[in-house]
Design a protein around this motif. Structure first.
Motif, PDB file in Angstrom:
ATOM      1  N   ALA A  49      -8.080  -5.080  -0.635  1.00 46.86           N
ATOM      2  CA  ALA A  49      -8.992  -4.162   0.056  1.00 46.86           C
ATOM      3  C   ALA A  49      -8.741  -4.144   1.558  1.00 46.86           C
ATOM      4  O   ALA A  49      -8.832  -3.083   2.197  1.00 46.86           O
TER       5      ALA A  49
ATOM      6  N   ARG B 291     -20.353  -7.044  -4.073  1.00 47.46           N
ATOM      7  CA  ARG B 291     -19.412  -6.028  -3.580  1.00 47.46           C
ATOM      8  C   ARG B 291     -18.612  -5.404  -4.721  1.00 47.46           C
ATOM      9  O   ARG B 291     -18.387  -4.182  -4.721  1.00 47.46           O
ATOM     10  N   TRP B 292     -18.180  -6.219  -5.674  1.00 47.05           N
ATOM     11  CA  TRP B 292     -17.290  -5.723  -6.724  1.00 47.05           C
ATOM     12  C   TRP B 292     -18.031  -5.378  -8.010  1.00 47.05           C
ATOM     13  O   TRP B 292     -17.422  -5.197  -9.053  1.00 47.05           O
TER      14      TRP B 292
ATOM     15  N   LYS C  55      -9.849   0.275  -8.722  1.00 41.23           N
ATOM     16  CA  LYS C  55      -9.389   1.622  -9.075  1.00 41.23           C
ATOM     17  C   LYS C  55      -7.881   1.820  -8.928  1.00 41.23           C
ATOM     18  O   LYS C  55      -7.287   2.614  -9.676  1.00 41.23           O
ATOM     19  N   ASP C  56      -7.272   1.135  -7.964  1.00 47.40           N
ATOM     20  CA  ASP C  56      -5.880   1.437  -7.627  1.00 47.40           C
ATOM     21  C   ASP C  56      -4.861   0.598  -8.382  1.00 47.40           C
ATOM     22  O   ASP C  56      -3.668   0.945  -8.409  1.00 47.40           O
TER      23      ASP C  56
ATOM     24  N   ASN D   8      -7.834  -0.420  -3.398  1.00 48.14           N
ATOM     25  CA  ASN D   8      -9.030  -0.738  -4.165  1.00 48.14           C
ATOM     26  C   ASN D   8      -8.614  -1.553  -5.400  1.00 48.14           C
ATOM     27  O   ASN D   8      -7.894  -1.044  -6.265  1.00 48.14           O
TER      28      ASN D   8
ATOM     29  N   LYS E 184       0.834  -1.204   0.000  1.00 39.09           N
ATOM     30  CA  LYS E 184       0.000   0.000   0.000  1.00 39.09           C
ATOM     31  C   LYS E 184       0.873   1.259   0.000  1.00 39.09           C
ATOM     32  O   LYS E 184       0.623   2.208  -0.756  1.00 39.09           O
TER      33      LYS E 184
ATOM     34  N   ILE F  55     -14.371  -0.449   1.199  1.00 38.94           N
ATOM     35  CA  ILE F  55     -13.851  -0.477  -0.164  1.00 38.94           C
ATOM     36  C   ILE F  55     -14.666  -1.467  -0.981  1.00 38.94           C
ATOM     37  O   ILE F  55     -14.751  -2.642  -0.664  1.00 38.94           O
ATOM     38  N   LYS F  56     -15.282  -0.976  -2.032  1.00 38.07           N
ATOM     39  CA  LYS F  56     -16.106  -1.800  -2.916  1.00 38.07           C
ATOM     40  C   LYS F  56     -16.225  -1.083  -4.256  1.00 38.07           C
ATOM     41  O   LYS F  56     -15.749   0.047  -4.407  1.00 38.07           O
ATOM     42  N   ALA F  57     -16.883  -1.720  -5.191  1.00 40.03           N
ATOM     43  CA  ALA F  57     -17.031  -1.093  -6.523  1.00 40.03           C
ATOM     44  C   ALA F  57     -17.942   0.119  -6.416  1.00 40.03           C
ATOM     45  O   ALA F  57     -18.910   0.121  -5.648  1.00 40.03           O
TER      46      ALA F  57
ATOM     47  N   ASN G 288      -8.845  -9.674  -4.462  1.00 42.96           N
ATOM     48  CA  ASN G 288      -9.591  -8.450  -4.162  1.00 42.96           C
ATOM     49  C   ASN G 288      -9.743  -8.232  -2.664  1.00 42.96           C
ATOM     50  O   ASN G 288      -9.595  -7.106  -2.163  1.00 42.96           O
TER      51      ASN G 288
END
Length: 435
Positions: free
Chosen positions: A202, A369-370, A210-211, A207, A172, A433-435, A198
């Motif tokens: 998370a 979640r995603w 996104k990350d 993420n 991270k 953290i999720k979609a 995932n």
């Protein structure tokens, strides 16, 4: 050698008749509830195993098909399929299993859905994805049994080691401070490896949508793709994490059993249509593979199993690369060696193989979640339809294997969040953290 491991002669009419009566009573008894199913299993255990086995093979419950083609991907946890076929466990139940090595999980999906494969060693979440039509054709599916728990991992490229990445927190920190795209691979969008990757990212504040860039690579191609720099990390089953260390291209940053101890992994999957047309064949498959799982669970058998599956027709990897983590001997490639009690499990007195409803429901929560599901499905309804608890319990009863009284189980994952299946919609919505 146990009674069920011996070859049983064809039953006389006097032997077979009581079993037919019990089978009819059991089928009536099972019609309405899981409670009834468990009662029938108890009743069946009162009948001598030799009579039971003979009647299944020679009576009205004889397999409709005697040859079945079961697909697999070259991974250590394909072992139950290979062992059942190569060591003759299938013959005990009147069938011949032909293992079919496939190139990708997409190929497993397509060939199972179109009937080219009768069943498959398959990612748990993939079965549920097909059931709900995520990313492709919808088809009613069936989870017949769980094949294994644990034994996957997340591997990082050696370049990250040189940048000080030893765990999720240091990864991270690197992502926050370095202005470049990092790519991580998993094996199928709705599958187990995607969900472990995932979840771990998370849990460490990253993420996965996104990350980082998130790509799909078939399991046997992971090491080669890391070697040429196509990804910075991946999640896959063994032996392809140990192989990255063996080939000096990567190291293990975490095991999946550290994300969720005793997590569900691969299943024996097929279509609901196949089960409906061939219930006796399906039960025979479960029995043969349950026998194989019980054999593999014994540590004294694992060296010979590792040798068997290492061949080119199966996993195609060195025996010692398979064998170490197969018995819990771990080396992360950056200085840590340990004996992991939560290594890959195949039986565990039958608890590993039971198709818990909560296990299937968990994958649906992560699909929601995603963003793979736009709305909450009927979590319990879908799982109850897909997971073949009654059929599994019939098969288990023939082998004297007990089944859990509760089709739900409780687990705490790496982030401290408890999953018990009681409120799946709230659970899916609870993650920061999720979609």
């Amino acid at each position: 050698m146990s009674e069920q491991d011996k070859k049983v002669p064809a039953p006389t009419q006097a032997q077979a008749q009581p079993e037919i009566i019990v089978n009819n009573a059991r089928r009536d008894f099972l019609r309405n509830s899981i409670t009834g199913m468990l009662g029938a299993a108890t009743l069946m255990n009162m009948v001598p195993s030799g009579i039971r086995s003979a009647a299944w093979a020679a009576g009205s419950d004889a397999p409709e098909l005697t040859e079945v083609k079961i697909g697999f991907i070259p991974l250590t946890d394909c072992a139950p399929i290979v062992v059942a076929a190569q060591m003759g466990f299938d013959k005990k139940y009147g069938i011949k299993i032909t293992p079919s090595k496939e190139a990708s999980w997409a190929a497993i999906r397509d060939k199972t859905v179109n009937g080219e494969l009768h069943a498959a060693h398959v990612l748990y979440g993939l079965v549920y994805g097909v059931q709900l039509g995520i990313g492709g054709q919808q088809k009613d599916m069936a989870v017949l049994m769980s094949l294994n728990h644990n034994g996957q991992a997340i591997t990082l490229a050696n370049q990250l080691k040189e940048k000080g990445v030893k765990d999720g927190h240091s990864l991270k920190r690197l992502l926050d401070n370095e202005n470049r795209d990092y790519t991580f691979a998993q094996t199928f969008p709705t599958g187990t490896h995607a969900m472990w990757l995932n979840y771990w990212l998370a849990a460490n504040g990253i993420n996965p949508i996104k990350d980082v860039k998130n790509i799909v690579v078939p399991p046997p191609q992971m090491v080669a793709n890391m070697r040429i720099g196509n990804m910075d990390g991946y999640c896959v089953g063994e032996p392809w994490n140990a192989r990255a260390i063996y080939d000096k291209v990567g190291y293990t940053v975490t095991t999946t059993q550290d994300i969720w101890t005793d997590h569900p992994e691969k299943v024996l999957g097929t279509t609901a249509e196949f089960v409906a047309k061939h219930p006796n064949t399906t039960r025979a498959m479960i029995m043969a593979i349950l026998d194989a799982c019980r054999y593999i669970e014994a540590l004294e058998n694992r060296a010979s199993v590792a040798k068997l599956i290492s061949g080119k027709a199966y996993v195609n990897a060195p025996e010692d690369v398979i064998g170490g983590r197969f018995v819990g001997d771990y080396d992360n490639g950056i200085g840590k060696k340990w004996k992991d009690p939560n290594y890959m499990k195949f039986y565990g007195d039958g608890a590993v193989n039971f198709p818990y409803l909560s296990d299937g429901m968990w994958f649906l929560t992560q699909h929601k979640r995603w963003g793979l599901l736009k709305s909450d499905p009927d979590y319990l309804g879908v799982a109850s339809k897909v997971n073949q608890i009654k059929l599994y319990s019939e098969a288990a009863s023939q082998l004297g294997i007990s089944v859990p009284k509760d089709p739900m189980r409780t687990s705490k994952l790496i982030d401290g969040v408890v999953w018990d299946g009681k409120n799946p919609a709230a659970y899916a919505a609870s993650f920061k953290i999720k979609a």
